[in-house]
Write a protein that holds these residues in place. Structure first.
Motif, PDB file in Angstrom:
ATOM      1  N   PRO A   1      43.035  46.437  39.805  1.00  0.00           N
ATOM      2  CA  PRO A   1      42.394  47.622  39.857  1.00  0.00           C
ATOM      3  C   PRO A   1      41.000  47.820  39.322  1.00  0.00           C
ATOM      4  O   PRO A   1      39.804  48.318  39.677  1.00  0.00           O
ATOM      5  N   LEU A   2      40.879  47.210  38.020  1.00  0.00           N
ATOM      6  CA  LEU A   2      39.592  47.159  37.280  1.00  0.00           C
ATOM      7  C   LEU A   2      38.493  46.008  38.012  1.00  0.00           C
ATOM      8  O   LEU A   2      37.498  46.687  38.064  1.00  0.00           O
ATOM      9  N   LEU A   3      39.062  45.166  38.416  1.00  0.00           N
ATOM     10  CA  LEU A   3      38.252  44.201  39.258  1.00  0.00           C
ATOM     11  C   LEU A   3      37.553  44.812  40.428  1.00  0.00           C
ATOM     12  O   LEU A   3      36.271  45.020  40.868  1.00  0.00           O
ATOM     13  N   LEU A   4      38.553  45.694  41.148  1.00  0.00           N
ATOM     14  CA  LEU A   4      37.876  46.585  42.310  1.00  0.00           C
ATOM     15  C   LEU A   4      36.743  47.545  41.605  1.00  0.00           C
ATOM     16  O   LEU A   4      36.003  47.706  42.540  1.00  0.00           O
ATOM     17  N   VAL A   5      36.750  48.058  40.638  1.00  0.00           N
ATOM     18  CA  VAL A   5      36.084  49.035  40.114  1.00  0.00           C
ATOM     19  C   VAL A   5      34.848  48.639  39.446  1.00  0.00           C
ATOM     20  O   VAL A   5      33.673  49.289  39.468  1.00  0.00           O
ATOM     21  N   LEU A   6      34.913  47.444  38.992  1.00  0.00           N
ATOM     22  CA  LEU A   6      34.310  46.890  38.064  1.00  0.00           C
ATOM     23  C   LEU A   6      32.685  46.897  38.906  1.00  0.00           C
ATOM     24  O   LEU A   6      31.626  47.244  38.202  1.00  0.00           O
ATOM     25  N   PRO A   7      32.496  46.259  39.958  1.00  0.00           N
ATOM     26  CA  PRO A   7      31.036  46.272  40.759  1.00  0.00           C
ATOM     27  C   PRO A   7      30.485  47.586  40.722  1.00  0.00           C
ATOM     28  O   PRO A   7      29.316  47.663  40.385  1.00  0.00           O
ATOM     29  N   ALA A   8      31.369  48.538  40.988  1.00  0.00           N
ATOM     30  CA  ALA A   8      30.670  50.090  40.997  1.00  0.00           C
ATOM     31  C   ALA A   8      30.336  50.522  39.734  1.00  0.00           C
ATOM     32  O   ALA A   8      29.400  51.017  39.531  1.00  0.00           O
TER      33      ALA A   8
END
Lengths: 627, 471, 198, 306
Positions: B3-10
């Motif tokens: 989940p962190l990876l998913l949110v990180l770029p944002a």
């Protein structure tokens, strides 16, 4: 994905016979076209897609190629877009073909159970289980007949064909319309067999109407390509008469007669392909030289364009069903199959068929008038405009195209038995009785009708006799050594000039007047009288336009209805700018009401009550008071 | 970790958007490309994959939708690079756009991936609120007004969704307790729900909310007006992504409702979408500018997707969804170029493109326009075939076969009205009007080519098989 | 007993808000409305020994009854809201409409009473307060009352959540609060231009 | 076979005679000095010696059309029913073919009218086209009905069959068909009341207008074609609708046949004297009668069996 059965192959032959001369013609026509790459890309895709449609073995392939065929032909109409009319015509054509596509789609979805890669045989059993076969029949007929251009879905033809480049109109009218007939054969035989009697009667009625309507509007046309397009409607009507008779006979268990009628329909399809292609090519050549489609501006072209003129004459004789041409033979077969109605038991049907005979005979009579007009005004007499004066024969490739297709016409005339044996095999492969031996019981010389004590015609003997007698007469004339003198036309003391000739409008005048109740023509007549005299005038101008009745009543009113609806919908939609909360409020209320009443318990009283509440709420909250 | 990876770029995008330098303009799209990587990774993982307990679960359906959305997002940010060549836009507005785009993306990911009705709603609300501000990046009076409009109507719609969710929750709480919020459990226990009417009422209210948000009857024009007022990449985002978050909710709710009472569900959705398409088709009949045209057609396609889904054509619905998600943003992005001669001048819009870039542009755009009305070989052609096939199947099994077939016929007739309009517009764009030279910039072209490639990829047998295997 | 009383109070404050024509008064009624909701949550939480519900109640009172009304008031000072808010719907109509809505929501919720053992009237009342908030939104043209309408809708949702489902999962409730705050932030940003009438 | 060829030659030979006969009878009825019965041959001989004047506006069509006008009619002569019993006849050619051949001749005649660029030719063609279009359905329906009664679609065979078994059971429909066919005979041959072959008045002429620019041998050919056409129709009427006398010995039968032909010609002449030419737009009324009778004939045959 693809199948190569006899029906497909025969239609492939039709496409090939129509397309190869067309290639030459189109090649010769090419310098006339601005967007060459666009044109050629679509042209060849168009031909390939037609082959694809005919060869398709499942619904998905069929629909795919069908759609490609519509798309490319649409783009081909749009090859030249200088006129606004072209754009309008292309749009209309596209709408009409998709109108048909909708029904085809529905048909296929129903008979395939959603599995579109099903073969046609498998569809048959699904269709047999379907509770409303007539619905399927309607879908098939609407789908294909809108493409074929049968009444009342014919209105697009006189718009689309004239606007397309001539090789394309030749292909569209000559070949593409037959693809729709192929569809009728394929799906009525493979999927919807057996047919109730009513279906055949319906097709027969549509065919009779189409043939009459087509020829009547062709007579009133002044645009040569629109005239030919209207004739396509007529000929599709004739094919459908044969087709309908075949269906009627089949459902009355007269199998032999049925096969005969279907063969006649197929034969006429081939004939129409040949001569209509030739006519469109001829019209295209004329158009190419004179730069106008208005028949009133032609005249005298036979002197400068002999090849065009004589091939056009051949096609004209053939399309007017005069012996000994192929057009006559197929129409003769259709007549004979109708005479076979005397074998039927159903008296009311027996009484009805003469009306179809009447329609077909009337059509034939009017077609003669129409082609005398088309040929006479275009090629004979004096040139009616300077464009026509400066016309000359078209280039070699175009001539080659015309000559090749006239060879096809002649081959259909000469090798009738051979072609008929093909068609017979088609019927055989579709599980119907083969009748070749009954049609040609003793050699290829006599073509027999299969009815009891039916008629006989001997095309080759007729042809030879006519040629022989004419040659003999000509020979006699030569040997007589008559002196010939050329002099100007004696016209009761007046000088002939292009303006004193009979015009196309004038030629069709009596018939237009007789059918005035149908045409309801829009006439414009201006004259400058001298000193108030009624009969003395210096200058007069008469113009007449006929807008087809179907278009006026059916199509224009649909357009008006759509306009009206969209106007009100637009007005309603603007409430959402200011009253959105109220809209959502009412929506919620009605959704909850409907759920309450339809999902929970139903009673008319509560429905009425809820409807009243909804109306009041909409009135108070959305519409509000008038300001 | 995931989940962190998913949110990180944002998150990075959010932070970068505060940097006040010229370089940020190029850094921001780069971060948006980074969005794709974790999603591709997620796509590869075995399904279902629990991202965050039972709250965020990745299954085939939502990763597909997320993948499509991220591709759309990338395309849109690509086109954003040259936004200032067509319209006046300040650097700060540009950064603000990305700031809210980051929030939007987070909200969107949550709502798409959530396995919890509540969480779904929270993500949706977050995405909605952030778009409000994205509309306002265009500093005009109209945009301001429409932002308010969106704020209020969106809020109403979203509240209705929540209201419906609570009702559905209430209906299942007696058997499931607090877990009644979970989609998967609700689906497997749908038959045991003690008060189906309560559930259906909740479903109806939530669906009305979602439909209103997507611009169905009666709110057909508001979305069009909003997209008109905002910058065209925002409109592209709207049509491509925001709707996808809404429609996935509809997919999930209707799956449950299907278990409870299929007839009610089908009747409701069918009547509603038919009404919508009726209104939309006649609105389209009079539409005179590109934005309105495209957004109305977006409504039409959303209605079709919903209809296909409930009639059992899940494959068709997903294919249609993918095709629409790529096509519509591409069209919205090209309006920037098409409209360079003025908003209401359709005639000749496809003419006057010089050079290789121009050629490619007009060919692509004309293909897109023809693809949006489902002409082959557009994926929409196939999806509509299969979708209508599924509808006919449903019709055949129902008690009112003739009425249903009649209704489907009516639907097809209405679609032909739309079809007619689009053909007329295409012809007028291509063949009427005068030629005036127009400029095309590489970034837009890249975006269009990317969308075209994505569309082509949809038609590969492998991806079709994948779509078939989703549900 | 107490619950019913508070629900009654909740409805009453909402209905009174519908007839208000002054912005500050409207904000006050909204605050009262939220307060009853908060107390309701506390009361039910106490009954059920649900700590989450107690937290919800306290947060509701803090944010909705005090925080948001305060912020709205400060907005109206800063951005010069129109304080005289005219009702679009005539009072005569409203007098008929409001009871009609109540009657019909009970009629709509009637099937549910056969299905669930709890008090189905709560569902009916929350649906009717949803409708009433919608009515509040359509009554006014200005943006401020519309926001209050939206906020009362949020209250109606909470009422449903508290009464009919005896509390939603904590995460969801907090998320909703978070979104509410986000909404206020966005509104603030939007107001920065000027007060408009959409 | 010899009888067959003799019949054809006989028919060809008496063709001009019949037309002259009509003219003579008419003149006699009008108390004029009748024209000689051989006037037709005289005209023919005169025209054969003349030079041919060809219009400079005309094209190749003018040079070939006259032959194509005549040749289908000549071919038709071979397909007529036999005059005497036992003679050879072409049994199989049906009436559609004959109608088609006659129309082919008319087609070229109409083209000929348009070719010379004169207003009269166009007018004649236009009127002829109008009439021909209306004749066609009546013709086909009549033929259909007659073939029903005779039990064969071949014209020759039908003639023989009718002579052998007179359709007493179907007298009503037989009569209707005969009336219809007689009207067609008048219309197709351009007799009063449809066309007046004797005037060259712009308002009345149809056939003459088309050939206004034809001279010399070409005119001779066209005139011959007109007379052959009349003979064809007359002999068809004689064989199909007056089907008796075939069983007598050959000379008697042939003589009877000739009497029938002259009787028909006399009837036509009598009718011409007693009626006025119809306005062009009244012609459809007459043809309408033919169509209605043809329909009636079929319907009575089907429904009443009478």
């Amino acid at each position: 994905m693809f199948q190569f059965d006899t029906l497909s192959l025969v239609f492939i032959a039709l496409i090939v016979l129509g397309a190869i001369p067309n290639f030459f013609y189109s090649w010769g026509y090419l310098p006339h076209i601005e967007r060459k790459a666009h044109y050629q890309l679509h042209y060849f895709t168009f031909v390939l897609s037609m082959i694809g449609v005919v060869l398709a073995a499942n619904a998905l392939t069929f629909l795919f190629f069908w759609e490609i065929m519509s798309l490319t032909s649409w783009q081909l109409i749009l090859t030249e877009t200088k006129e606004h009319k072209t754009i309008h015509a292309a749009r209309f054509y596209f709408l009409m073909t998709h109108f048909g596509f909708v029904f085809l789609l529905l048909f296929f979805l129903i008979v395939t159970d959603g599995n579109l890669s099903l073969g046609f045989e498998a569809m048959h059993s699904i269709a047999a289980r379907f509770a409303y076969p007539t619905l399927l029949f309607f879908f098939v007929s609407l789908g294909f007949l809108s493409k074929a251009g049968a009444v009342p879905l014919h209105v697009w033809l006189p718009y689309a064909h004239p606007q397309a480049p001539s090789p394309v109109s030749a292909l569209m009218s000559g070949v593409m319309l037959k693809i729709a007939i192929y569809g009728m054969f394929r799906f009525l035989f493979d999927v919807l067999y057996p047919w109730p009697l009513e279906w055949g009667i319906l097709i027969l009625v549509i065919g009779s109407l189409s043939s009459l309507v087509g020829v009547l509007y062709a007579l009133s046309e002044h645009d040569i390509k629109a005239l030919l397009a209207n004739h396509s409607i007529e000929n599709i009507g004739i094919i459908l008469i044969g087709f309908g008779m075949g269906m009627i006979f089949d459902s009355m268990n007269l199998k032999v007669l049925s096969s005969f009628a279907f063969i006649a329909a197929l034969f006429h399809a081939f004939n129409h392909m040949s001569f209509k292609s030739l006519l469109f090519m001829g019209a295209g050549s004329v158009l190419h030289q004179t730069h106008t489609k208005n028949i009133e501006k032609y005249g005298g072209l036979i002197k400068t364009m002999p090849v065009t003129a004589f091939t056009f004459l051949l096609a004209s004789i053939s399309i007017t069903a005069l012996p000994p041409t192929n057009g006559f033979l197929s129409e003769w077969m259709i007549f004979q199959s109708m005479l076979g109605s005397s074998h039927m038991d159903d008296t009311s049907l027996k009484l009805a068929i003469p009306f179809a005979i009447f329609a077909l005979a009337m059509t034939a009579g009017l077609a003669i008038a129409c082609f005398v007009k088309a040929y006479g005004i275009t090629f004979l007499g004096l040139h009616r405009s300077s464009n026509a004066k400066h016309a000359h024969e078209v280039n070699f490739l175009m001539r080659a195209g015309m000559i090749l297709i006239s060879l096809v016409v002649i081959s259909l005339m000469l090798f009738t038995p051979y072609y008929i044996s093909w068609f017979d095999k088609v019927l055989g492969s579709l599980g119907h009785t083969t009748v070749y031996t009954k049609i040609f019981p003793d050699g290829i010389w006599h073509l027999h009708s299969v009815g009891i004590r039916g008629g006989v015609v001997s095309p080759l003997i007729l042809l030879l006799a006519l040629l022989g007698v004419t040659m003999l007469l000509l020979f006699g004339y030569r040997t007589l050594g008559v002196k010939e003198r050329i002099h100007r036309t004696w016209s009761c003391g007046y000088r002939t000039s292009p303006r004193t000739q009979y015009s196309a409008t004038g030629f069709a005048g009596p018939i237009r007047r007789f059918f005035g109740w149908l045409y309801k023509p829009d006439e414009h007549f201006h004259k400058t009288s001298i000193a108030g005299h009624k009969s003395k005038f210096t200058d007069a101008h008469y113009e007449v336009h006929v807008k087809p009745l179907f278009e006026k009543t059916l199509y224009d009113s649909v357009g008006k209805a759509a306009n009206f609806m969209s106007y009100w919908v637009y007005r309603l939609s603007h409430f959402e700018q200011t009253r959105y909360a109220a809209m959502i409020f009412n929506l919620m209320l009605s959704v909850l009401f409907s759920y309450r009443i339809f999902a929970h318990e139903f009673s008319w009283a509560t429905l009425l009550l809820e409807a009243t509440v909804m109306i009041i709420s909409v009135k108070v909250l959305i519409i509000g008071d008038k300001k | 970790m995931m989940p962190l990876l998913l949110v990180l770029p944002a998150l990075i995008m959010f932070i970068v958007s505060f940097i006040q330098s010229e370089k940020a303009k190029f850094l921001l799209p780069l971060t948006s490309f980074a969005i794709l990587l974790p999603i591709v990774k997620l796509f590869m993982l075995p399904k279902p994959y629990a991202l965050l307990g039972s709250y965020l679960v990745a299954d085939r359906l939502d990763t597909y939708i997320l993948l499509v959305s991220s591709l759309v997002g990338i395309g849109v940010t690509l086109a954003l690079l040259t936004l200032d060549k067509h319209v006046k836009v300040s650097a700060s507005a540009y950064r603000r756009f990305y700031r809210f785009f980051a929030i939007f993306w987070i909200g969107l990911s949550i709502s798409i991936l959530s396995n919890n009705m509540g969480l779904y709603w929270i993500g949706l609300e977050l995405a909605t609120l952030s778009t409000v501000y994205m509309i306002k990046t265009n500093h005009t009076k109209a945009a301001h007004k429409e932002a308010w409009n969106y704020m209020i109507v969106g809020a109403i719609a979203i509240s209705l969704v929540l209201f419906g969710i609570i009702l559905m929750y209430a209906s299942a709480k007696p058997i499931l307790g607090e877990d009644a919020m979970r989609f998967d459990l609700l689906l497997s226990h749908a038959k045991e729900i003690p008060s189906p009417f309560l559930f259906e009422m909740g479903f109806a209210i939530a669906t009305v909310g979602m439909f209103v948000k997507m611009g169905f009857f009666p709110m057909n024009l508001w979305l069009a007006n909003i997209e008109r007022a905002s910058f065209y990449p925002v409109a592209a985002l709207f049509s491509g992504i925001l709707e996808s978050a809404v429609i996935i909710g509809f997919f999930r709710f209707s799956q449950i409702a299907m278990e409870i009472n299929y007839t009610h569900l089908f009747g409701f959705v069918f009547a509603y979408t038919l009404l919508t398409i009726f209104i939309v088709s006649f609105l389209l009949f009079r539409a005179k500018d590109f934005m309105r045209l495209f957004s109305l057609s977006g409504v039409e396609h959303m209605a079709l997707i919903a209809l296909f889904w409930v009639s059992g054509g899940t494959f068709a619905a997903l294919l249609h969804f993918g095709a629409h998600a790529f096509l519509k943003p591409a069209l919205f992005l090209s309006t920037g170029v098409l409209e360079s001669r003025g908003k209401y001048r359709i005639a000749g819009a496809l003419r006057g493109y010089k050079g290789k870039k121009g050629q490619l542009f007009w060919i692509l755009v004309s293909l897109f326009i023809l693809a949006i009305i489902s002409l082959p070989p557009s994926p929409m052609f196939f999806s509509e075939l299969y979708g209508f096939g599924a509808m006919i199947e449903t019709a055949k099994q129902s008690d009112h076969m003739l009425a249903m077939i009649g209704a489907i016929l009516l639907l097809l007739m209405l679609l032909s009205v739309i079809f007619y309009r689009f053909v007329a517009i295409y012809q007028s764009m291509k063949y009427e009007g005068e030629e005036e030279e127009k400029r095309v910039y590489p970034s837009e072209l890249f975006a269009l080519v990317m969308f075209a490639l994505c569309l082509a990829a949809l038609l590969i047998p492998a991806s079709l098989d994948y779509l078939r295997s989703i549900v | 007993m107490g619950v019913d009383f508070l629900i009654g109070l909740f409805l009453a404050t909402l209905i009174v808000a519908l007839f208000t024509s002054r912005l500050y008064r409207l904000i006050l009624w909204y605050s009262m409305n939220s307060l009853t909701l908060g107390i309701l949550a506390l009361l039910i939480g106490e009954e059920l020994h649900d700590k989450a519900m107690l937290i919800t109640g306290i947060v509701t009172i803090l944010i909705k009854a005090i925080g948001i009304p305060y912020m709205l008031k400060s907005f109206s000072h800063r951005f010069h809201f129109v304080r005289q808010i005219q009702s679009e719907i005539k009072v005569q109509h409203a007098i008929i409409l409001i009871p009609a809505i109540l009657v019909f929501t009970f009629y709509l919720a009637e099937p549910i009473t056969h299905m669930i053992h709890g008090n189905a009237n709560y569902v009916a009342i929350s649906i009717s307060s949803l409708f009433l908030s919608l009515l509040l939104m359509m009554e006014h043209r200005n943006v401020a009352p519309k926001i209050i309408g939206f906020l009362s809708m949020e209250n109606a949702l909470f009422l449903l959540g508290i009464t009919a489902t005896e509390g939603m999962p904590m995460l969801v409730e907090l998320g909703i609060f978070f979104d509410l705050l986000m909404a206020i932030v966005v509104m603030n940003l939007l107001f920065h231009k000027e007060e408009v009438t959409p | 076979m010899i009888m067959y060829l003799l019949t054809i030659i006989l028919l060809l030979l008496i063709a001009p005679l019949l037309l002259s006969f009509i003219k003579a009878v008419k003149m006699w009825l009008l108390y004029k000095k009748p024209v000689s019965l051989f006037q037709g041959y005289r005209n023919f001989a005169k025209l054969m010696h003349k030079e041919t004047l060809i219009s400079q506006e005309a094209s190749q069509i003018t040079r070939i059309a006259p032959f194509l006008v005549l040749s289908p009619l000549l071919v038709t002569l071979f397909f007529l029913p036999p005059v005497v019993a036992g003679a050879f006849y072409v049994s199989f050619v049906d009436a559609f073919t004959i109608t088609g051949l006659i129309t082919l001749s008319t087609f070229f005649l109409m083209l000929l009218g348009l070719d010379s660029a004169s207003a009269f030719g166009g007018m004649g063609s236009s009127r002829e086209a109008f009439i021909a279009a209306l004749v066609e359905p009546a013709m086909v329906l009549t033929v259909f009905s007659v073939s029903m009664m005779s039990g064969d679609l071949g014209v020759g065979q039908a003639g023989v069959n009718l002579a052998a078994h007179f359709p007493e059971a179907h007298m009503a429909s037989f009569l209707f068909a005969a009336i219809s066919f007689f009207i067609l005979l008048l219309a197709e041959n351009g007799r009063i009341p449809v066309d007046n072959p004797e005037t060259h008045l712009e308002l009345t002429m149809v056939h003459e207008a088309m050939i206004l620019d034809i001279t010399g041998v070409y005119l001779a050919i066209i005139e011959t074609a007109a007379s052959v056409k009349f003979v064809i129709f007359a002999s068809l009427f004689a064989s199909l609708f007056l089907p008796f006398g075939l069983q007598f010995a050959a000379p008697v039968a042939a003589a009877l046949f000739l009497v029938k032909l002259f009787a028909i010609a006399a009837t036509v002449a009598f009718l011409e004297v007693n009626t006025a030419k119809l306005r062009l737009f009244k012609v459809p009324n007459l043809l309408g009668i033919a169509i209605v009778f043809a329909f009636l004939s079929l319907i009575t045959f089907y429904v009443l069996g009478a």
